[in-house]
Design an enzyme around this catalytic site. Sequence first.
Site, PDB file in Angstrom:
ATOM      1  N   GLU A 117       0.838  -1.176   0.092  1.00  0.00           N
ATOM      2  CA  GLU A 117       0.003  -0.124  -0.011  1.00  0.00           C
ATOM      3  C   GLU A 117       0.918   1.513  -0.063  1.00  0.00           C
ATOM      4  O   GLU A 117       0.286   2.444   0.227  1.00  0.00           O
ATOM      5  CB  GLU A 117      -0.968  -0.062   1.339  1.00  0.00           C
ATOM      6  N   HIS A 212     -13.279  -3.470   4.134  1.00  0.00           N
ATOM      7  CA  HIS A 212     -11.852  -3.800   4.227  1.00  0.00           C
ATOM      8  C   HIS A 212     -11.034  -3.152   5.400  1.00  0.00           C
ATOM      9  O   HIS A 212     -10.546  -3.606   6.207  1.00  0.00           O
ATOM     10  CB  HIS A 212     -11.358  -2.968   2.882  1.00  0.00           C
TER      11      HIS A 212
END
Length: 274
Positions: A117, A212
Amino acid sequence: MQNITQSWFVQGMIKATTDAWLKGWDERNGGNLTLRLDDADIAPYHDNFHQQPRYIPLSQPMPLLANTPFIVTGSGKFFRNVQLDPAANLGIVKVDSDGAGYHILWGLTNEAVPTSELPAHFLSHCERIKATNGKDRVIMHCHATNLIALTYVLENDTAVFTRQLWEGSTECLVVFPDGVGILPWMVPGTDEIGQATAQEMQKHSLMLWPFHGVFGSGPTLDETFGLIDTAEKSAQILVKVYSMGGMKQTISREELIALGQRFGVTPLASALAL
């Protein structure tokens, strides 16, 4: 030679990742954390650096971050293991002079790389630097259980979600008056979700990825952890309230306005208007 594992920033990352795992927010390799540093922070520890730092190009240039060091969690690494082996699970990276890539100066041993990420983190760092005049230094992503649960039952709308969290716990409006940004579900680890997150981070220090997790930003590790912890506590209360049949009374609009006035914050107008 000073040991970098005893530095304030490595110790801070150890505490934050351990606390997040103990909260149940970061199962397996879930979650990631980055902290923007200054050259002065890492200068005393050059003797700890890799002799031949690996270079990794970024998928898109980020000139705003040129020559900036960060400490980051690694890809595929478990938060619960950071305290056991910081050098294997954390890394110090420094963006190059044109923002096209970065060198791994320390840590991420055995050819490990930063979190997948990282594009979302770096893009969000860019926006939070601009939004806060450089005050915000931390981006934290985790899987806060009750916040995720609420994305299945509440309308995934910034105003609606924000208002519910404000009503769930009195301190929420004070801690995140700018509200909670929300994206549609997107594939993680891509430039697309990174760009969408960064766009919302222009307006919000707290972001939800439905089904999520959560993205938070703040000036310190403690402040960022506390931001997410506060929202998650409200979400936990709301989950209990909904399971008991829903609200019979709550904090009114007038009371929320009075709360903002008392603590000198300006509540998100769209959430206040509901």
